[in-house]
Design a protein around this motif. Structure first.
Motif, PDB file in Angstrom:
ATOM      1  N   ASP A  50       0.828  -1.211   0.000  1.00 38.07           N
ATOM      2  CA  ASP A  50       0.000   0.000   0.000  1.00 38.07           C
ATOM      3  C   ASP A  50       0.859   1.256   0.000  1.00 38.07           C
ATOM      4  N   ILE A  51       1.932   1.246   0.769  1.00 37.80           N
ATOM      5  CA  ILE A  51       2.801   2.425   0.841  1.00 37.80           C
ATOM      6  C   ILE A  51       3.412   2.729  -0.518  1.00 37.80           C
ATOM      7  N   PHE A  52       3.978   1.726  -1.161  1.00 37.69           N
ATOM      8  CA  PHE A  52       4.676   1.994  -2.421  1.00 37.69           C
ATOM      9  C   PHE A  52       3.709   2.152  -3.590  1.00 37.69           C
ATOM     10  N   ASP A  53       2.523   1.567  -3.505  1.00 38.55           N
ATOM     11  CA  ASP A  53       1.505   1.866  -4.517  1.00 38.55           C
ATOM     12  C   ASP A  53       1.169   3.347  -4.514  1.00 38.55           C
ATOM     13  N   HIS A  54       0.981   3.881  -3.315  1.00 32.12           N
ATOM     14  CA  HIS A  54       0.631   5.295  -3.204  1.00 32.12           C
ATOM     15  C   HIS A  54       1.779   6.200  -3.661  1.00 32.12           C
TER      16      HIS A  54
END
Length: 412
Positions: A360-364
């Motif tokens: 989720d962090i790196f998708d964002h």
């Protein structure tokens, strides 16, 4: 006739003793154990007592065989030695069963996972079997056990060679237990032996590791002392798992921010405090030094602003631990771009939840990076070369059509 009657009487006496031991004594002991709240232990103790009950008729035969008239002396000695062997083997099996029961009782303790004694129990069983073997040989040879023990000194080198792995494993078990290096349930990683999973059993000679693909890797116990391995127990006990991954940023996309871009970034609530503080610092420095050229003045960059955004974004996430190290740092630039590394800790050690948080962090961050004018660096692929070739072909076609269009314009 006297010999036959004496043997019959001896057999009846042994049978009666066996019946009394099994039907009366053993049942009484089992009935008493059944009244205790420890049902599982009662079954084990009952099995040990049942095994010991075989000693009584054997002792009667051993003591009464000499009183039978008319038997050869060699036969009497053989029966006497055979009874001694049976008694020794019965006591040996009962003693090893008692040690196993002690290990099972110990494993119910809360701290048994931290300091298992299974290896020590196996060593004790090995010593019991070795002593039983010596006593059996002494009984069959009708010699003193001390005579056999005196001959073991010459066989010490051979025994050390035969039991080399056992000795190494015993020393390793002592060191592992005393230093608390490995426990049952620990996640250990040993790439040399293709072991990466949870420890399910620690024995004298082997340590069993159940890998994450559900395969079992068996590691010699002494290899945990002679070679390095990674134990993830500290991560599990800390309650958080580290996130350490870098974004590779194209260095050609790094630049200064203009007033329009600063106004756009002010819309981000997590950046307002940072932009206000940094702009005040930049303005104060520029007023104090009064640079003549714009190149000499201090200005904010899109990479620095993005780094501040990433840090504020991580601090705002409830699944990132705020009591552990939290960094967003630049690493040394290379031919693969500018690494912007995230160093944080998730608030969970569950593998699936940890991977979801990290994704989720790196998708964002990958999705919002173009808002800062930054691009992710990646090596060109076949589609990139195909697009470049197509662009060149279109440019060549436009150049070929250009003279014709110019001549038509002159004619008009």
């Amino acid at each position: 006739m006297q010999t036959g009657l004496a043997l019959l009487a001896l057999a009846l006496a042994a049978s009666l003793a066996n019946w009394v031991a099994k039907r009366i004594v053993l049942k009484g002991v089992l009935r008493m154990l059944g009244r205790t709240p420890f049902e599982a232990e009662a079954r084990h103790v009952g099995a040990i007592v049942a095994r010991l009950s075989n000693i009584l008729p054997t002792v009667i035969v051993q003591a009464g065989i000499a009183a039978v008239p008319g038997l050869p002396a060699n036969f009497v000695a053989f029966v006497h030695s055979l009874c001694a062997v049976i008694i020794i083997l019965t006591l040996t099996l009962a003693l090893t069963a008692t040690l196993t029961l002690g290990n099972e009782l110990y494993q119910r303790r809360p701290d048994a996972r931290n300091r298992p004694i299974k290896g020590y129990v196996q060593v004790a069983n090995l010593l019991v079997y070795a002593a039983a073997a010596i006593l059996v040989l002494a009984a069959l040879m009708n010699q003193s056990p001390l005579l056999l023990l005196s001959g073991l000194g010459a066989m010490a080198a051979v025994l050390m060679l035969v039991f080399k792995d056992t000795i190494l494993s015993l020393v390793a078990s002592v060191q592992i237990g005393s230093n608390d290096m490995v426990r049952v349930g620990d996640w250990i990683e040993m790439p040399k032996l293709d072991a990466n999973g949870d420890v399910i059993d620690i024995a004298l000679h082997t340590v069993k590791v159940q890998n994450f693909d559900k395969t079992i890797t068996t590691i010699p116990t002494y290899r945990l002392i002679t070679e390095s391995f990674r134990n993830w127990r500290g991560m599990s006990e800390s309650g958080g798992r580290r996130v350490m991954r870098a974004l590779m940023i194209d260095q050609n996309s790094i630049g200064f921010l203009n007033e329009k871009e600063l106004a756009k970034f002010a819309r981000f609530s997590v950046l307002r405090g940072y932009l206000q503080e940094r702009q005040e610092q930049v303005c104060t420095w520029n007023e104090a030094h009064a640079p003549e050229e714009i190149l000499d003045a201090r200005r904010l960059t899109n990479l620095g602003t993005f780094r501040a955004y990433v840090l504020a974004y991580l601090q705002s996430r409830p699944d990132i631990a705020d009591d552990k190290t939290l960094l967003v740092r630049q690493l040394a630039p290379s031919e693969n771009g500018m690494p912007l590394e995230i160093y944080a800790f998730a608030k969970t050690t569950v593998w699936a939840q940890y991977e979801n948080i990290q994704a989720d962090i790196f998708d964002h961050l990958l999705a919002i990076m173009p808002e800062f004018g930054l691009r992710v660096f990646q090596r060109p692929t076949g589609s990139d070369f195909a697009f470049l070739t197509q662009e060149r072909r279109y440019a060549a076609e436009r150049d070929l059509r250009a003279p014709a269009s110019l001549s038509s314009q002159r004619n008009l």
